[in-house]
Design a protein around this motif. Structure first.
Motif, mmCIF file in Angstrom:
data_model
loop_
_atom_site.group_PDB
_atom_site.id
_atom_site.type_symbol
_atom_site.label_atom_id
_atom_site.label_comp_id
_atom_site.label_asym_id
_atom_site.label_seq_id
_atom_site.Cartn_x
_atom_site.Cartn_y
_atom_site.Cartn_z
ATOM 1 N N SER A 19 0.812 -1.216 0.000
ATOM 2 C CA SER A 19 0.000 0.000 0.000
ATOM 3 C C SER A 19 0.843 1.262 0.000
ATOM 4 O O SER A 19 0.489 2.247 -0.646
ATOM 5 C CB SER A 19 -0.907 0.032 1.228
ATOM 6 O OG SER A 19 -1.792 -1.041 1.202
ATOM 7 N N ALA A 20 1.932 1.250 0.758
ATOM 8 C CA ALA A 20 2.765 2.450 0.916
ATOM 9 C C ALA A 20 4.241 2.065 0.916
ATOM 10 O O ALA A 20 4.908 2.087 1.950
ATOM 11 C CB ALA A 20 2.395 3.168 2.211
ATOM 12 N N PRO A 21 4.790 1.720 -0.249
ATOM 13 C CA PRO A 21 6.184 1.265 -0.304
ATOM 14 C C PRO A 21 7.204 2.338 0.080
ATOM 15 O O PRO A 21 8.338 2.006 0.419
ATOM 16 C CB PRO A 21 6.366 0.816 -1.757
ATOM 17 C CG PRO A 21 5.282 1.497 -2.522
ATOM 18 C CD PRO A 21 4.147 1.700 -1.556
ATOM 19 N N GLU A 22 6.798 3.602 0.038
ATOM 20 C CA GLU A 22 7.709 4.674 0.443
ATOM 21 C C GLU A 22 7.783 4.798 1.962
ATOM 22 O O GLU A 22 8.666 5.452 2.492
ATOM 23 C CB GLU A 22 7.267 6.028 -0.147
ATOM 24 C CG GLU A 22 7.310 6.084 -1.659
ATOM 25 C CD GLU A 22 6.055 5.478 -2.294
ATOM 26 O OE1 GLU A 22 5.056 5.240 -1.591
ATOM 27 O OE2 GLU A 22 6.092 5.217 -3.511
ATOM 28 N N VAL A 23 6.851 4.157 2.661
ATOM 29 C CA VAL A 23 6.763 4.290 4.115
ATOM 30 C C VAL A 23 7.107 2.978 4.828
ATOM 31 O O VAL A 23 7.664 3.000 5.913
ATOM 32 C CB VAL A 23 5.355 4.764 4.534
ATOM 33 C CG1 VAL A 23 5.245 4.925 6.044
ATOM 34 C CG2 VAL A 23 5.005 6.074 3.827
ATOM 35 N N PHE A 24 6.807 1.833 4.210
ATOM 36 C CA PHE A 24 7.003 0.538 4.860
ATOM 37 C C PHE A 24 7.869 -0.380 4.012
ATOM 38 O O PHE A 24 7.842 -0.315 2.791
ATOM 39 C CB PHE A 24 5.653 -0.154 5.103
ATOM 40 C CG PHE A 24 4.695 0.660 5.908
ATOM 41 C CD1 PHE A 24 4.837 0.774 7.280
ATOM 42 C CD2 PHE A 24 3.644 1.326 5.299
ATOM 43 C CE1 PHE A 24 3.945 1.529 8.030
ATOM 44 C CE2 PHE A 24 2.749 2.078 6.028
ATOM 45 C CZ PHE A 24 2.903 2.182 7.398
ATOM 46 N N ALA A 25 8.578 -1.262 4.698
ATOM 47 C CA ALA A 25 9.365 -2.291 4.025
ATOM 48 C C ALA A 25 9.446 -3.502 4.941
ATOM 49 O O ALA A 25 9.263 -3.383 6.159
ATOM 50 C CB ALA A 25 10.764 -1.787 3.702
ATOM 51 N N GLN A 26 9.725 -4.653 4.344
ATOM 52 C CA GLN A 26 9.933 -5.858 5.136
ATOM 53 C C GLN A 26 11.427 -6.063 5.311
ATOM 54 O O GLN A 26 12.200 -5.889 4.369
ATOM 55 C CB GLN A 26 9.293 -7.063 4.465
ATOM 56 C CG GLN A 26 7.773 -7.020 4.553
ATOM 57 C CD GLN A 26 7.125 -8.227 3.929
ATOM 58 O OE1 GLN A 26 7.330 -8.480 2.757
ATOM 59 N NE2 GLN A 26 6.346 -8.943 4.710
ATOM 60 N N ASP A 27 11.810 -6.450 6.526
ATOM 61 C CA ASP A 27 13.227 -6.668 6.794
ATOM 62 C C ASP A 27 13.614 -8.110 6.468
ATOM 63 O O ASP A 27 12.804 -8.871 5.927
ATOM 64 C CB ASP A 27 13.577 -6.294 8.245
ATOM 65 C CG ASP A 27 12.832 -7.130 9.265
ATOM 66 O OD1 ASP A 27 12.297 -8.207 8.915
ATOM 67 O OD2 ASP A 27 12.786 -6.712 10.434
ATOM 68 N N ASP A 28 14.843 -8.479 6.778
ATOM 69 C CA ASP A 28 15.338 -9.818 6.455
ATOM 70 C C ASP A 28 14.550 -10.926 7.147
ATOM 71 O O ASP A 28 14.510 -12.057 6.669
ATOM 72 C CB ASP A 28 16.821 -9.935 6.823
ATOM 73 C CG ASP A 28 17.700 -9.060 5.932
ATOM 74 O OD1 ASP A 28 17.261 -8.724 4.810
ATOM 75 O OD2 ASP A 28 18.816 -8.707 6.357
ATOM 76 N N SER A 29 13.925 -10.616 8.270
ATOM 77 C CA SER A 29 13.134 -11.624 8.982
ATOM 78 C C SER A 29 11.722 -11.755 8.403
ATOM 79 O O SER A 29 10.953 -12.602 8.834
ATOM 80 C CB SER A 29 13.049 -11.281 10.475
ATOM 81 O OG SER A 29 12.285 -10.106 10.662
ATOM 82 N N GLY A 30 11.387 -10.891 7.445
ATOM 83 C CA GLY A 30 10.064 -10.931 6.826
ATOM 84 C C GLY A 30 9.035 -10.058 7.514
ATOM 85 O O GLY A 30 7.906 -9.962 7.064
ATOM 86 N N LEU A 31 9.423 -9.421 8.615
ATOM 87 C CA LEU A 31 8.498 -8.538 9.316
ATOM 88 C C LEU A 31 8.598 -7.133 8.764
ATOM 89 O O LEU A 31 9.647 -6.715 8.273
ATOM 90 C CB LEU A 31 8.798 -8.540 10.818
ATOM 91 C CG LEU A 31 8.668 -9.899 11.507
ATOM 92 C CD1 LEU A 31 9.015 -9.773 12.986
ATOM 93 C CD2 LEU A 31 7.285 -10.487 11.323
#
Length: 115
Positions: A19-31
């Protein structure tokens, strides 16, 4: 507006990042994690969409000094619990119907054999 991810709730569904790739990302753990705690106003609609789409309510939004909407995850849990109960009831009804149908089919044959 301030935003954060409740990592203890996050299951890594990725709806926030979609929804908001400029604001959120998933880290190496998938969270998921917030790339910024104070997104620009142009991103606010996407942040609200992300909060609404998160299946566990892990996207927490604070607006104008309000406290985090911590009740949101509880609301999601209540909705999930109610949905699961409805599914369980429907499944039990289906099983009961099938058992009744099978018993009804078997009953005439049982009667014939004993007559």
């Amino acid at each position: 507006m301030r935003v954060r991810i409740a990592r203890d709730l996050c299951v890594g569904a990725g709806q926030c990042e979609r929804s908001a790739p400029e604001v959120f990302a998933q880290d190496d753990s998938g969270l998921s994690r917030a790339l910024t705690r104070t997104p620009p106003a142009a991103q606010w609609p996407a942040v609200h969409e992300a909060a609404g789409l998160c299946p566990v309510g892990a996207v927490l939004v604070t607006e104008d000094g309000d406290a985090d909407r911590a009740a949101l995850p509880d609301a999601h849990r209540n909705v999930d619990r109610a949905a699961h109960q409805d599914v369980d009831r429907a499944a039990h009804r289906d099983v009961d119907r099938a058992a009744h149908r099978d018993a009804s089919r078997a009953a005439p044959n049982d009667r014939r054999e004993t007559s």
